[in-house]
Design a protein around this motif. Structure first.
Motif, PDB file in Angstrom:
ATOM      1  N   THR A  17       0.849  -1.210   0.000  1.00 54.34           N
ATOM      2  CA  THR A  17       0.000   0.000   0.000  1.00 54.34           C
ATOM      3  C   THR A  17       0.878   1.252   0.000  1.00 54.34           C
ATOM      4  OG1 THR A  17      -1.537  -1.245   1.385  1.00 54.34           O
ATOM      5  CG2 THR A  17      -1.952   1.119   1.158  1.00 54.34           C
ATOM      6  N   VAL A  18       1.946   1.205   0.814  1.00 51.47           N
ATOM      7  CA  VAL A  18       2.854   2.351   0.853  1.00 51.47           C
ATOM      8  C   VAL A  18       3.430   2.591  -0.537  1.00 51.47           C
ATOM      9  CG1 VAL A  18       5.041   3.212   1.776  1.00 51.47           C
ATOM     10  CG2 VAL A  18       3.443   1.994   3.278  1.00 51.47           C
ATOM     11  N   SER A  19       3.883   1.527  -1.160  1.00 45.02           N
ATOM     12  CA  SER A  19       4.495   1.641  -2.474  1.00 45.02           C
ATOM     13  C   SER A  19       3.504   2.207  -3.488  1.00 45.02           C
ATOM     14  CB  SER A  19       4.990   0.259  -2.917  1.00 45.02           C
ATOM     15  OG  SER A  19       5.416   0.323  -4.248  1.00 45.02           O
ATOM     16  N   LYS A  20       2.287   1.655  -3.459  1.00 45.52           N
ATOM     17  CA  LYS A  20       1.256   2.161  -4.385  1.00 45.52           C
ATOM     18  C   LYS A  20       0.979   3.646  -4.137  1.00 45.52           C
ATOM     19  CE  LYS A  20      -1.463  -2.073  -4.983  1.00 45.52           C
ATOM     20  NZ  LYS A  20      -2.723  -2.703  -4.542  1.00 45.52           N
ATOM     21  N   ALA A  21       0.850   4.005  -2.843  1.00 49.53           N
ATOM     22  CA  ALA A  21       0.528   5.399  -2.502  1.00 49.53           C
ATOM     23  C   ALA A  21       1.613   6.337  -3.020  1.00 49.53           C
ATOM     24  CB  ALA A  21       0.372   5.549  -0.990  1.00 49.53           C
ATOM     25  N   LEU A  22       2.867   5.928  -2.833  1.00 45.49           N
ATOM     26  CA  LEU A  22       3.965   6.803  -3.252  1.00 45.49           C
ATOM     27  C   LEU A  22       4.075   6.877  -4.770  1.00 45.49           C
ATOM     28  CD1 LEU A  22       6.729   5.936  -0.629  1.00 45.49           C
ATOM     29  CD2 LEU A  22       5.418   8.042  -0.804  1.00 45.49           C
ATOM     30  N   ASN A  23       3.534   5.858  -5.443  1.00 49.31           N
ATOM     31  CA  ASN A  23       3.616   5.872  -6.902  1.00 49.31           C
ATOM     32  C   ASN A  23       2.320   6.311  -7.558  1.00 49.31           C
ATOM     33  OD1 ASN A  23       6.395   4.978  -7.424  1.00 49.31           O
ATOM     34  ND2 ASN A  23       5.732   3.234  -6.192  1.00 49.31           N
ATOM     35  N   GLY A  24       1.374   6.783  -6.740  1.00 46.76           N
ATOM     36  CA  GLY A  24       0.146   7.372  -7.295  1.00 46.76           C
ATOM     37  C   GLY A  24      -0.797   6.357  -7.922  1.00 46.76           C
ATOM     38  N   ALA A  25      -0.765   5.083  -7.466  1.00 45.99           N
ATOM     39  CA  ALA A  25      -1.677   4.070  -8.027  1.00 45.99           C
ATOM     40  C   ALA A  25      -3.128   4.461  -7.736  1.00 45.99           C
ATOM     41  CB  ALA A  25      -1.375   2.699  -7.413  1.00 45.99           C
ATOM     42  N   GLU A  26      -4.040   4.060  -8.613  1.00 44.53           N
ATOM     43  CA  GLU A  26      -5.419   4.539  -8.504  1.00 44.53           C
ATOM     44  C   GLU A  26      -6.238   3.817  -7.445  1.00 44.53           C
ATOM     45  OE1 GLU A  26      -7.288   4.844 -12.280  1.00 44.53           O
ATOM     46  OE2 GLU A  26      -5.936   6.446 -12.949  1.00 44.53           O
ATOM     47  N   ASP A  27      -5.785   2.609  -7.038  1.00 45.76           N
ATOM     48  CA  ASP A  27      -6.590   1.880  -6.048  1.00 45.76           C
ATOM     49  C   ASP A  27      -6.200   2.213  -4.604  1.00 45.76           C
ATOM     50  OD1 ASP A  27      -4.155   0.699  -6.484  1.00 45.76           O
ATOM     51  OD2 ASP A  27      -4.869  -1.349  -6.143  1.00 45.76           O
ATOM     52  N   VAL A  28      -5.653   3.384  -4.388  1.00 45.44           N
ATOM     53  CA  VAL A  28      -5.378   3.857  -3.028  1.00 45.44           C
ATOM     54  C   VAL A  28      -6.146   5.161  -2.834  1.00 45.44           C
ATOM     55  CG1 VAL A  28      -3.602   4.753  -1.488  1.00 45.44           C
ATOM     56  CG2 VAL A  28      -3.101   2.799  -2.957  1.00 45.44           C
ATOM     57  N   SER A  29      -6.829   5.284  -1.690  1.00 44.94           N
ATOM     58  CA  SER A  29      -7.648   6.491  -1.485  1.00 44.94           C
ATOM     59  C   SER A  29      -6.767   7.725  -1.346  1.00 44.94           C
ATOM     60  CB  SER A  29      -8.505   6.328  -0.225  1.00 44.94           C
ATOM     61  OG  SER A  29      -7.682   6.489   0.922  1.00 44.94           O
ATOM     62  N   GLU A  30      -7.346   8.871  -1.636  1.00 48.57           N
ATOM     63  CA  GLU A  30      -6.619  10.139  -1.535  1.00 48.57           C
ATOM     64  C   GLU A  30      -6.144  10.360  -0.096  1.00 48.57           C
ATOM     65  OE1 GLU A  30      -5.407  12.169  -3.635  1.00 48.57           O
ATOM     66  OE2 GLU A  30      -4.856  13.796  -2.252  1.00 48.57           O
ATOM     67  N   ALA A  31      -6.982   9.982   0.878  1.00 45.07           N
ATOM     68  CA  ALA A  31      -6.620  10.187   2.288  1.00 45.07           C
ATOM     69  C   ALA A  31      -5.401   9.344   2.652  1.00 45.07           C
ATOM     70  CB  ALA A  31      -7.802   9.829   3.191  1.00 45.07           C
ATOM     71  N   ARG A  34      -2.238  10.699   0.947  1.00 41.25           N
ATOM     72  CA  ARG A  34      -1.780  11.904   1.640  1.00 41.25           C
ATOM     73  C   ARG A  34      -1.064  11.530   2.951  1.00 41.25           C
ATOM     74  NH1 ARG A  34      -0.165  16.438   0.368  1.00 41.25           N
ATOM     75  NH2 ARG A  34       0.165  17.610   2.246  1.00 41.25           N
ATOM     76  N   ALA A  35      -1.655  10.592   3.707  1.00 41.98           N
ATOM     77  CA  ALA A  35      -1.080  10.181   4.995  1.00 41.98           C
ATOM     78  C   ALA A  35       0.282   9.517   4.787  1.00 41.98           C
ATOM     79  CB  ALA A  35      -2.034   9.241   5.726  1.00 41.98           C
ATOM     80  N   VAL A  36       0.365   8.662   3.756  1.00 36.89           N
ATOM     81  CA  VAL A  36       1.633   7.982   3.460  1.00 36.89           C
ATOM     82  C   VAL A  36       2.694   9.019   3.093  1.00 36.89           C
ATOM     83  CG1 VAL A  36       2.809   6.484   1.789  1.00 36.89           C
ATOM     84  CG2 VAL A  36       0.600   5.792   2.762  1.00 36.89           C
ATOM     85  N   LEU A  37       2.290   9.958   2.264  1.00 35.06           N
ATOM     86  CA  LEU A  37       3.216  10.993   1.812  1.00 35.06           C
ATOM     87  C   LEU A  37       3.767  11.777   2.996  1.00 35.06           C
ATOM     88  CD1 LEU A  37       3.669  12.094  -1.239  1.00 35.06           C
ATOM     89  CD2 LEU A  37       2.587  14.112  -0.273  1.00 35.06           C
ATOM     90  N   GLU A  38       2.871  12.183   3.894  1.00 37.46           N
ATOM     91  CA  GLU A  38       3.300  12.970   5.052  1.00 37.46           C
ATOM     92  C   GLU A  38       4.246  12.174   5.933  1.00 37.46           C
ATOM     93  OE1 GLU A  38       0.101  14.727   7.194  1.00 37.46           O
ATOM     94  OE2 GLU A  38      -0.362  16.147   5.587  1.00 37.46           O
ATOM     95  N   THR A  39       3.906  10.902   6.152  1.00 39.81           N
ATOM     96  CA  THR A  39       4.765  10.065   6.983  1.00 39.81           C
ATOM     97  C   THR A  39       6.124   9.892   6.322  1.00 39.81           C
ATOM     98  OG1 THR A  39       2.769   8.910   7.660  1.00 39.81           O
ATOM     99  CG2 THR A  39       4.859   7.898   8.258  1.00 39.81           C
ATOM    100  N   ALA A  40       6.114   9.672   5.002  1.00 41.66           N
ATOM    101  CA  ALA A  40       7.370   9.471   4.273  1.00 41.66           C
ATOM    102  C   ALA A  40       8.269  10.696   4.394  1.00 41.66           C
ATOM    103  CB  ALA A  40       7.066   9.167   2.803  1.00 41.66           C
TER     104      ALA A  40
END
Lengths: 329, 329
Positions: A17-31, A34-40
């Motif tokens: 999920t982290v990997s998908k979030a950081l790569n902008g995959a579509e099956d991860v919610s915006e919230a 955003r949370a993954v990005l901030e933590t990263a």
């Protein structure tokens, strides 16, 4: 250095999920994204580990290509500290449109910057008005102050001290009615200088009515309306200007109107840009040491990278006496 | 490192005169002695070359021997940076009488200190009121600001930000009438917090009349007169205090008078001294990170030793929510 695993563990979610979030995959919610990005960002995660760490210097409303330009020495000072410490420094002219669509932290993570210095930013810029109150990226602002975010540091010169030096000097020369000419108070630095000027007048026990101040967006209004008003109606014998370029323009305007500087009227600027030495008479001013500002900005950013919550970092100013101020008879 | 020869050369006088002046010989005029001393300090001359360089921490009006004391962590932070960098750190309880007869630079040169940090100094101390405006020794003041001397740096926390965090928090809890209780405004830090409090009220668009503030030298007057006045006459439902010890005393006073904290009245301090956790209810406050202050003080002094004219070095504050603030119904 944080890994995808570290981020996943801290957030209690899957590494995928982290990997998908950081790569902008579509099956991860915006919230989640955003949370993954901030933590990263908070954990100092960078995409390309092992590569040379990078810092960004964003620049706008400020010239910097030639040694005559205000930003030139600031950049030199910053680089002199950052490059020997192992950082690649990228200077980036700041794009208003890009900033209005891309959140700051997201941009910094995507482009793999550890931190940034901002030069020349106006208070209405979207990253200032929208992002800096909560951003996680270590950030240093020259001449802009954001309160309440431990990740943002204000670096500049002590404008209050500078105005006090200018007013004290003119008072020593015998001036009693000192006027103030300033660009519009929309920029933090002009607000600070304006406040510093009136504080200095009060401390020096000189007249300090609001009428002694002229501010405007347009130089035409400053020079065509306020300057003659300060001299003729208010009886000012000395003028303090919010910055050197304005002081130089005002000096030329007064000379064209037949006044002698400094015999009839004294004038003093602020900044000590290189041009001050070359005008006639050479402009007295309050010096900002630009190389030291650049060095200090690096020191502040480096403290931020070490998680020292530095709020404000100000340099002393210096009175530079040249030919544009004289005794009041 | 400057030698007697360097000083003699710079001043254009004989080396023997420099030596005599530095050793207080009687056949050297007071003016020459003073000029030699200033040049020696400015050039970083030290008497015993080769010995370990020394820094002084002068301390007054502040406890520091036990971990519960406010000064303890500041000293730890300072030492953690200074000692690995090769400095001997001497902690010196500041003697008012000595300072009133011995000029600061002279003391520092005689005792072979390269620079100093001052903790707890009041504005009326002779070194502040007489010497710091022109001293040549690199000097860092915690919570005191001297304008116009490139050799003196102010280190502290961002009091304006701290007050803004406190007021914003109480406003979010529903409080509209917020009072301020402060020690007398003779100390720079109390002046800054007082100004910060009223700026924050104005920014939050809350009532900000002067009557909402009580200041006095004596705690008895603060607790016996101003505190009941703020609650009964002004109708305050929350009180911000200039520092934790005062907040704790005020809380106890109100509880003795039958008021419940936070149900009837909310109270918040400033500093986050260790005691805050142990009172009932535990005190909400604005945190100064004391270890970071000590570290920052060393960084500032070290910059001064490198001739970076640092004026102001402020740390971010942090809101610490404990039990003493509650919602206003």
């Amino acid at each position: 250095m944080a890994t995808l695993n570290d981020i996943a563990k801290k957030m209690g979610i899957a590494k995928s999920t982290v990997s998908k979030a950081l790569n902008g995959a579509e099956d991860v919610s915006e919230a989640t994204r955003r949370a993954v990005l901030e933590t990263a960002v908070e954990m100092g995660y960078t995409r390309r580990r092992g590569s040379q760490p990078k810092l960004a210097v964003f620049i706008t409303n400020m010239e910097y290509h030639s040694p005559q330009d205000f930003g030139y020495d600031i950049l030199i000072g910053f680089r002199k500290m950052a490059e020997p410490a192992g950082f690649q420094v990228d200077v980036i002219p700041l794009d208003y449109d890009m900033a209005s669509t891309t959140p700051y932290d997201e941009f910094m993570l995507r482009e793999n910057y550890r931190g940034a210095l901002f030069l020349g930013l106006a208070l209405n810029h979207p990253w200032i008005s929208r992002d800096f109150a909560r951003c996680k990226t270590p950030t240093v602002l020259y001449d802009n102050r954001i309160s309440g975010n431990p990740n943002v540091t204000y670096v500049g010169t002590d404008n209050q001290e500078g105005m006090s030096l200018a007013v004290h000097y003119l008072k020593e020369l015998g001036h009693r009615k000192i006027g103030y000419l300033s660009s519009a108070l929309g920029a933090y630095v002009y607000q600070q200088r304006y406040l510093g000027f009136f504080q200095a007048l009060k401390k020096a026990r000189l007249p300090s009515s609001e009428a002694l101040c002229g501010t405007a967006y347009e130089e035409e209004e400053l020079l065509g309306y306020h300057l003659p008003r300060l001299i003729r109606e208010e009886g000012c014998t000395a003028i303090v200007c919010s910055h050197d370029l304005l002081a130089i323009a005002a000096m030329e305007q007064m000379q064209e109107a037949g006044l002698r500087v400094p015999e009839d009227i004294s004038i003093i600027g602020f900044d000590d840009i290189p041009l001050c030495r070359h005008v006639h008479p050479p402009l007295s001013t309050i010096r900002q040491n630009r190389t030291e500002i650049g060095k200090s900005a690096y020191c502040a950013l480096s403290s931020q990278l070490e998680h020292v919550p530095l709020s404000t970092f100000l340099l002393h100013t210096e009175l530079v006496k040249r030919g544009s101020c004289g005794p009041q008879k």
